[in-house]
Design a protein around this motif. Sequence first.
Motif, PDB file in Angstrom:
ATOM      1  N   PRO A  37      25.928 -44.948 -11.325  1.00  0.00           N
ATOM      2  CA  PRO A  37      26.010 -43.412 -10.845  1.00  0.00           C
ATOM      3  C   PRO A  37      26.315 -43.463  -9.339  1.00  0.00           C
ATOM      4  O   PRO A  37      25.934 -44.290  -8.617  1.00  0.00           O
ATOM      5  N   VAL A  38      26.938 -42.223  -9.101  1.00  0.00           N
ATOM      6  CA  VAL A  38      27.070 -41.719  -7.679  1.00  0.00           C
ATOM      7  C   VAL A  38      25.880 -40.873  -7.257  1.00  0.00           C
ATOM      8  O   VAL A  38      25.284 -40.130  -8.084  1.00  0.00           O
ATOM      9  N   ASN A  39      25.509 -41.330  -6.255  1.00  0.00           N
ATOM     10  CA  ASN A  39      24.307 -40.625  -5.648  1.00  0.00           C
ATOM     11  C   ASN A  39      24.681 -39.312  -5.226  1.00  0.00           C
ATOM     12  O   ASN A  39      24.768 -38.823  -3.946  1.00  0.00           O
ATOM     13  N   ALA A  40      24.790 -38.502  -6.034  1.00  0.00           N
ATOM     14  CA  ALA A  40      25.228 -36.798  -5.583  1.00  0.00           C
ATOM     15  C   ALA A  40      24.546 -36.089  -6.577  1.00  0.00           C
ATOM     16  O   ALA A  40      24.240 -36.397  -7.801  1.00  0.00           O
ATOM     17  N   ALA A  41      23.830 -35.005  -5.959  1.00  0.00           N
ATOM     18  CA  ALA A  41      23.097 -33.798  -6.690  1.00  0.00           C
ATOM     19  C   ALA A  41      23.943 -32.989  -7.249  1.00  0.00           C
ATOM     20  O   ALA A  41      25.003 -32.643  -6.846  1.00  0.00           O
ATOM     21  N   ILE A  42      23.462 -32.765  -8.718  1.00  0.00           N
ATOM     22  CA  ILE A  42      24.502 -31.506  -9.279  1.00  0.00           C
ATOM     23  C   ILE A  42      23.182 -30.410  -9.702  1.00  0.00           C
ATOM     24  O   ILE A  42      22.116 -30.707  -9.595  1.00  0.00           O
ATOM     25  N   ALA A  43      23.805 -29.239  -9.812  1.00  0.00           N
ATOM     26  CA  ALA A  43      22.983 -28.082 -10.057  1.00  0.00           C
ATOM     27  C   ALA A  43      22.512 -28.295 -11.495  1.00  0.00           C
ATOM     28  O   ALA A  43      23.197 -28.707 -12.315  1.00  0.00           O
ATOM     29  N   PHE A  44      21.270 -27.503 -11.648  1.00  0.00           N
ATOM     30  CA  PHE A  44      20.761 -27.608 -13.343  1.00  0.00           C
ATOM     31  C   PHE A  44      20.210 -26.278 -13.372  1.00  0.00           C
ATOM     32  O   PHE A  44      19.909 -25.437 -12.409  1.00  0.00           O
ATOM     33  N   ASP A  45      20.362 -25.879 -14.591  1.00  0.00           N
ATOM     34  CA  ASP A  45      19.816 -24.338 -14.926  1.00  0.00           C
ATOM     35  C   ASP A  45      18.108 -24.682 -15.626  1.00  0.00           C
ATOM     36  O   ASP A  45      18.015 -25.574 -16.346  1.00  0.00           O
ATOM     37  N   PHE A  46      17.502 -24.272 -15.011  1.00  0.00           N
ATOM     38  CA  PHE A  46      15.959 -23.880 -15.205  1.00  0.00           C
ATOM     39  C   PHE A  46      15.818 -22.965 -16.381  1.00  0.00           C
ATOM     40  O   PHE A  46      15.233 -21.673 -15.955  1.00  0.00           O
ATOM     41  N   VAL A  47      16.200 -23.359 -17.714  1.00  0.00           N
ATOM     42  CA  VAL A  47      16.032 -22.140 -18.525  1.00  0.00           C
ATOM     43  C   VAL A  47      14.602 -21.491 -18.745  1.00  0.00           C
ATOM     44  O   VAL A  47      13.892 -22.368 -19.194  1.00  0.00           O
ATOM     45  N   GLN A  48      14.553 -20.158 -18.487  1.00  0.00           N
ATOM     46  CA  GLN A  48      13.318 -19.639 -18.766  1.00  0.00           C
ATOM     47  C   GLN A  48      12.153 -20.177 -17.968  1.00  0.00           C
ATOM     48  O   GLN A  48      11.068 -20.135 -18.320  1.00  0.00           O
ATOM     49  N   ASP A  49      12.533 -20.907 -16.852  1.00  0.00           N
ATOM     50  CA  ASP A  49      11.731 -21.747 -15.971  1.00  0.00           C
ATOM     51  C   ASP A  49      10.943 -22.754 -16.997  1.00  0.00           C
ATOM     52  O   ASP A  49       9.703 -22.914 -16.727  1.00  0.00           O
ATOM     53  N   ARG A  50      11.455 -23.164 -18.250  1.00  0.00           N
ATOM     54  CA  ARG A  50      10.870 -24.073 -19.028  1.00  0.00           C
ATOM     55  C   ARG A  50      11.371 -25.359 -19.560  1.00  0.00           C
ATOM     56  O   ARG A  50      10.975 -26.035 -20.132  1.00  0.00           O
ATOM     57  N   GLN A  51      12.770 -25.328 -19.264  1.00  0.00           N
ATOM     58  CA  GLN A  51      13.608 -26.732 -19.637  1.00  0.00           C
ATOM     59  C   GLN A  51      14.684 -26.844 -18.540  1.00  0.00           C
ATOM     60  O   GLN A  51      15.316 -25.742 -17.982  1.00  0.00           O
ATOM     61  N   ILE A  52      14.816 -28.224 -18.067  1.00  0.00           N
ATOM     62  CA  ILE A  52      15.852 -28.472 -17.184  1.00  0.00           C
ATOM     63  C   ILE A  52      17.305 -28.782 -18.030  1.00  0.00           C
ATOM     64  O   ILE A  52      17.133 -29.512 -19.007  1.00  0.00           O
ATOM     65  N   LEU A  53      18.346 -28.026 -17.726  1.00  0.00           N
ATOM     66  CA  LEU A  53      19.511 -28.114 -18.600  1.00  0.00           C
ATOM     67  C   LEU A  53      20.679 -28.193 -17.522  1.00  0.00           C
ATOM     68  O   LEU A  53      20.843 -27.686 -16.551  1.00  0.00           O
ATOM     69  N   PHE A  54      21.577 -29.415 -17.839  1.00  0.00           N
ATOM     70  CA  PHE A  54      22.646 -29.557 -16.952  1.00  0.00           C
ATOM     71  C   PHE A  54      23.804 -30.209 -17.859  1.00  0.00           C
ATOM     72  O   PHE A  54      23.764 -30.607 -18.845  1.00  0.00           O
ATOM     73  N   PRO A  55      24.961 -30.049 -17.225  1.00  0.00           N
ATOM     74  CA  PRO A  55      26.206 -30.696 -18.057  1.00  0.00           C
ATOM     75  C   PRO A  55      26.366 -32.207 -18.156  1.00  0.00           C
ATOM     76  O   PRO A  55      26.134 -32.727 -17.294  1.00  0.00           O
ATOM     77  N   ILE A  56      26.781 -32.689 -19.143  1.00  0.00           N
ATOM     78  CA  ILE A  56      27.078 -34.051 -19.387  1.00  0.00           C
ATOM     79  C   ILE A  56      28.385 -33.966 -20.175  1.00  0.00           C
ATOM     80  O   ILE A  56      28.897 -32.879 -20.787  1.00  0.00           O
ATOM     81  N   THR A  57      28.673 -35.298 -20.793  1.00  0.00           N
ATOM     82  CA  THR A  57      29.771 -35.320 -21.492  1.00  0.00           C
ATOM     83  C   THR A  57      29.390 -36.283 -22.702  1.00  0.00           C
ATOM     84  O   THR A  57      28.630 -37.524 -22.430  1.00  0.00           O
ATOM     85  N   VAL A  58      29.845 -36.086 -23.897  1.00  0.00           N
ATOM     86  CA  VAL A  58      29.230 -37.065 -24.932  1.00  0.00           C
ATOM     87  C   VAL A  58      30.936 -37.334 -25.483  1.00  0.00           C
ATOM     88  O   VAL A  58      31.328 -36.653 -26.161  1.00  0.00           O
ATOM     89  N   ASN A  59      30.938 -38.615 -25.689  1.00  0.00           N
ATOM     90  CA  ASN A  59      32.226 -39.209 -26.306  1.00  0.00           C
ATOM     91  C   ASN A  59      33.738 -38.523 -25.410  1.00  0.00           C
ATOM     92  O   ASN A  59      34.438 -38.180 -26.112  1.00  0.00           O
ATOM     93  N   GLY A  60      33.339 -38.102 -24.455  1.00  0.00           N
ATOM     94  CA  GLY A  60      34.385 -37.223 -23.361  1.00  0.00           C
ATOM     95  C   GLY A  60      34.343 -35.757 -23.810  1.00  0.00           C
ATOM     96  O   GLY A  60      35.277 -35.190 -23.226  1.00  0.00           O
ATOM     97  N   ARG A  61      33.549 -35.298 -24.559  1.00  0.00           N
ATOM     98  CA  ARG A  61      33.445 -33.740 -24.809  1.00  0.00           C
ATOM     99  C   ARG A  61      32.253 -33.294 -23.866  1.00  0.00           C
ATOM    100  O   ARG A  61      31.083 -33.727 -23.876  1.00  0.00           O
ATOM    101  N   PRO A  62      32.719 -32.001 -23.415  1.00  0.00           N
ATOM    102  CA  PRO A  62      31.734 -31.570 -22.448  1.00  0.00           C
ATOM    103  C   PRO A  62      30.127 -30.952 -23.495  1.00  0.00           C
ATOM    104  O   PRO A  62      30.393 -30.500 -24.623  1.00  0.00           O
ATOM    105  N   ALA A  63      29.175 -31.189 -22.863  1.00  0.00           N
ATOM    106  CA  ALA A  63      28.000 -30.721 -23.670  1.00  0.00           C
ATOM    107  C   ALA A  63      26.855 -30.209 -22.447  1.00  0.00           C
ATOM    108  O   ALA A  63      26.876 -30.493 -21.542  1.00  0.00           O
ATOM    109  N   GLU A  64      25.746 -29.608 -23.164  1.00  0.00           N
ATOM    110  CA  GLU A  64      24.872 -29.273 -22.404  1.00  0.00           C
ATOM    111  C   GLU A  64      23.623 -30.173 -22.948  1.00  0.00           C
ATOM    112  O   GLU A  64      23.419 -30.398 -23.992  1.00  0.00           O
TER     113      GLU A  64
END
Length: 393
Positions: A37-64
């Motif tokens: 990995p590249v040592n770079a921080a990305i933003a995450f969404d702290f959903v309802q202050d209860r879950q850590i959610l951030f973007p990834i890709t699965v088989n090249g398709r964007p996902a949460e």
Amino acid sequence: MWIPVKLRVFPALALAWALAGASTAAWSQAAGATTAPVNAAIAFDFVQDRQILFPITVNGRPAEAWLDSGASATVIDTAFARKLGLKLKGRVRARGVADPIGGVRLAHADLDVAHLQLNDRPVAVMDLSAVSRVVQRPVQVILGREVFDEAVVEVDFAQRTIAFQPNRGFRPPPGAPLGLVRSGDLRSFVIAIAGAPVEAVFDLGNAGGLLVDRDFAQGRGLLAGRVSTQLAVGADGARESAVTSLDRVEVAGVVLNGVPTAAVQGLASHAQANVGLAILRRYHLTIDFAGDRMWLRPDADAATQAFRKNRAGLAVTPQQGRYLRVTHVALGSPAQAAGWKVGELIRSIDGQAIDPGYPASALSRWTFGPPGQVVALTLADGSRRLLSLAEYY
């Protein structure tokens, strides 16, 4: 031989699944190549202050992706797997906290997490729609232990950023680390409850504070105070558990009081307890699974931050985009004293109508108001009730 995999989603889901005819080593060897990995921080969404959610890709398709250090493998929702065209393989035996989960299948997928590429990884495919209904947004991917095995993960709650650093060349932060112990396929560390050391799973997928095994809690007298009930909803459905508040819970040298604690019958881990986000969010986290260690650097106000608690005693789920359906009435709560019943529909709170944006709105936090606050609730039939918030556990 079975491969146990534990997953805890929202607000408390434990999933243990096993694949016949393979060993843990075979499971690990099935994983494909990894790109550092590249040592770079990305933003995450702290959903309802209860879950850590951030973007990834699965088989090249964007996902949460929802981050879960307590999941021994990544899970992909059935509907999303269908869109990806994943080829489903053998069936997987699964169970939740208490009940079995049907229809879980094995598949393989390429995951790209902030330039950390995990190719041809085995994943579990299962229906996460029950969780999606609770959070009112699609739950596509639960990202499990693979990412923690492949990189040092740093979570900065103050800045809402997450970074994935290469294991090789990692420079530890200042201070002494806490040791991580392998607890089955999970990682646990030592905390203290009322001065006694307790092994606890480190679980970023647990949205609550502390989970304890019910038999352990009763044996230690942890349920001697005010005890109520709460409803946990996960892939295995809804399940009621006992809930109380504990003082003198020590985590990484910080003593916490009033910790919301759920007592779960047959907690799905080898440890007696499980530490979740309501506690971990008070620390800057650096997690090194490969080195069996982590750093928990407490915020300046870690010991004095108040824990968020339901003071109404109602659990509700949005329905039809304009109602809240009561799904649970807590034992000994203001709602129970006022005669509330499961199935009743709420259409407005303090004059504000329920709409599709409710789950992400400030209005959705009305149950966490201060003791003594009076909330006006209008039901579907137009009748109006007043509910006075109070501490009840």
